[in-house]
Design a protein around this motif. Structure first.
Motif, PDB file in Angstrom:
ATOM      1  N   TYR A  37       7.048  17.783 -13.361  1.00  0.00           N
ATOM      2  CA  TYR A  37       5.945  18.714 -13.199  1.00  0.00           C
ATOM      3  C   TYR A  37       6.351  20.030 -13.867  1.00  0.00           C
ATOM      4  O   TYR A  37       7.536  20.262 -14.136  1.00  0.00           O
ATOM      5  CB  TYR A  37       5.676  18.978 -11.709  1.00  0.00           C
ATOM      6  CG  TYR A  37       5.001  17.859 -10.967  1.00  0.00           C
ATOM      7  CD1 TYR A  37       5.688  16.693 -10.637  1.00  0.00           C
ATOM      8  CD2 TYR A  37       3.667  17.957 -10.583  1.00  0.00           C
ATOM      9  CE1 TYR A  37       5.066  15.663  -9.949  1.00  0.00           C
ATOM     10  CE2 TYR A  37       3.037  16.939  -9.887  1.00  0.00           C
ATOM     11  CZ  TYR A  37       3.746  15.800  -9.572  1.00  0.00           C
ATOM     12  OH  TYR A  37       3.123  14.779  -8.880  1.00  0.00           O
ATOM     13  N   ARG A  38       5.376  20.877 -14.089  1.00  0.00           N
ATOM     14  CA  ARG A  38       5.692  22.214 -14.584  1.00  0.00           C
ATOM     15  C   ARG A  38       4.741  23.232 -13.957  1.00  0.00           C
ATOM     16  O   ARG A  38       3.623  22.898 -13.578  1.00  0.00           O
ATOM     17  CB  ARG A  38       5.617  22.272 -16.111  1.00  0.00           C
ATOM     18  CG  ARG A  38       4.234  22.100 -16.700  1.00  0.00           C
ATOM     19  CD  ARG A  38       4.327  22.045 -18.221  1.00  0.00           C
ATOM     20  NE  ARG A  38       3.010  21.841 -18.837  1.00  0.00           N
ATOM     21  CZ  ARG A  38       2.822  21.614 -20.129  1.00  0.00           C
ATOM     22  NH1 ARG A  38       3.871  21.572 -20.951  1.00  0.00           N
ATOM     23  NH2 ARG A  38       1.602  21.454 -20.606  1.00  0.00           N
ATOM     24  N   GLN A  39       5.246  24.452 -13.893  1.00  0.00           N
ATOM     25  CA  GLN A  39       4.432  25.551 -13.371  1.00  0.00           C
ATOM     26  C   GLN A  39       4.619  26.765 -14.257  1.00  0.00           C
ATOM     27  O   GLN A  39       5.734  27.318 -14.336  1.00  0.00           O
ATOM     28  CB  GLN A  39       4.810  25.873 -11.932  1.00  0.00           C
ATOM     29  CG  GLN A  39       3.895  26.892 -11.280  1.00  0.00           C
ATOM     30  CD  GLN A  39       4.043  26.936  -9.779  1.00  0.00           C
ATOM     31  OE1 GLN A  39       5.024  26.455  -9.215  1.00  0.00           O
ATOM     32  NE2 GLN A  39       3.056  27.484  -9.104  1.00  0.00           N
ATOM     33  N   ALA A  40       3.554  27.128 -14.937  1.00  0.00           N
ATOM     34  CA  ALA A  40       3.567  28.316 -15.792  1.00  0.00           C
ATOM     35  C   ALA A  40       3.237  29.541 -14.942  1.00  0.00           C
ATOM     36  O   ALA A  40       2.620  29.417 -13.875  1.00  0.00           O
ATOM     37  CB  ALA A  40       2.559  28.152 -16.914  1.00  0.00           C
ATOM     38  N   PRO A  41       3.613  30.723 -15.405  1.00  0.00           N
ATOM     39  CA  PRO A  41       3.332  31.947 -14.647  1.00  0.00           C
ATOM     40  C   PRO A  41       1.847  32.091 -14.347  1.00  0.00           C
ATOM     41  O   PRO A  41       1.006  31.978 -15.237  1.00  0.00           O
ATOM     42  CB  PRO A  41       3.823  33.050 -15.585  1.00  0.00           C
ATOM     43  CG  PRO A  41       4.855  32.405 -16.433  1.00  0.00           C
ATOM     44  CD  PRO A  41       4.400  30.995 -16.627  1.00  0.00           C
ATOM     45  N   GLY A  42       1.532  32.301 -13.086  1.00  0.00           N
ATOM     46  CA  GLY A  42       0.151  32.507 -12.688  1.00  0.00           C
ATOM     47  C   GLY A  42      -0.694  31.250 -12.619  1.00  0.00           C
ATOM     48  O   GLY A  42      -1.901  31.333 -12.403  1.00  0.00           O
ATOM     49  N   LYS A  43      -0.072  30.093 -12.795  1.00  0.00           N
ATOM     50  CA  LYS A  43      -0.830  28.843 -12.782  1.00  0.00           C
ATOM     51  C   LYS A  43      -0.305  27.903 -11.703  1.00  0.00           C
ATOM     52  O   LYS A  43       0.801  28.066 -11.198  1.00  0.00           O
ATOM     53  CB  LYS A  43      -0.766  28.168 -14.153  1.00  0.00           C
ATOM     54  CG  LYS A  43      -1.441  28.951 -15.258  1.00  0.00           C
ATOM     55  CD  LYS A  43      -1.523  28.138 -16.539  1.00  0.00           C
ATOM     56  CE  LYS A  43      -2.273  28.892 -17.617  1.00  0.00           C
ATOM     57  NZ  LYS A  43      -2.387  28.097 -18.867  1.00  0.00           N
ATOM     58  N   GLN A  44      -1.114  26.902 -11.402  1.00  0.00           N
ATOM     59  CA  GLN A  44      -0.690  25.895 -10.434  1.00  0.00           C
ATOM     60  C   GLN A  44       0.272  24.907 -11.072  1.00  0.00           C
ATOM     61  O   GLN A  44       0.277  24.699 -12.289  1.00  0.00           O
ATOM     62  CB  GLN A  44      -1.920  25.144  -9.898  1.00  0.00           C
ATOM     63  CG  GLN A  44      -2.795  25.987  -8.981  1.00  0.00           C
ATOM     64  CD  GLN A  44      -3.872  25.152  -8.298  1.00  0.00           C
ATOM     65  OE1 GLN A  44      -4.358  24.186  -8.858  1.00  0.00           O
ATOM     66  NE2 GLN A  44      -4.230  25.536  -7.083  1.00  0.00           N
TER      67      GLN A  44
END
Length: 121
Positions: A37-44
């Protein structure tokens, strides 16, 4: 207790490649599905790719043709080969596994601590 440890994040230029690894440690009967999984800044947090114990793979549309997920069952390890990286791939990448343990509860979901990938010139 089962623990996932990720390796391989870092800074890469657009168009470059990185390979992430995630190894599972602890006492387990089996590791079933594994995923990144990944999580970018400000995103789910979003699913990037998943692989079953039998090797069936799925990918989110934005990484198809560029990322490849694979696993080495003998080493309890999952890999994510990332090619043609884009700035929008910048995120913290998390390893995830569905594990069957020898103790109750038997079936648990385990997460790694995350590894940062930055794509920038």
């Amino acid at each position: 207790q089962v623990k996932l440890v990720e390796y391989g994040g870092g800074l890469v230029q657009p168009g470059g490649s990185l390979r992430l690894s995630c190894a599972a440690f602890g006492t387990m009967l089996s590791i079933n599905d594994m995923a990144w999984y990944r999580q970018a800044p400000g995103k789910q947090r979003e699913l990037v790719a998943a692989i079953s114990s039998g090797g069936t793979t799925t990918y989110t549309e934005s990484v198809k043709g560029r990322f490849t997920i694979s696993r080495d069952n003998a080493r309890n390890t999952v890999f994510l080969q990332m090619n043609s990286l884009k700035p929008e791939d910048t995120a913290v990448y998390f390893c995830n596994a569905d594990v069957t343990r020898t103790i109750l509860p038997r079936d648990v979901e385990v997460w790694g601590q995350g590894t940062r990938v930055t794509v920038s010139s």
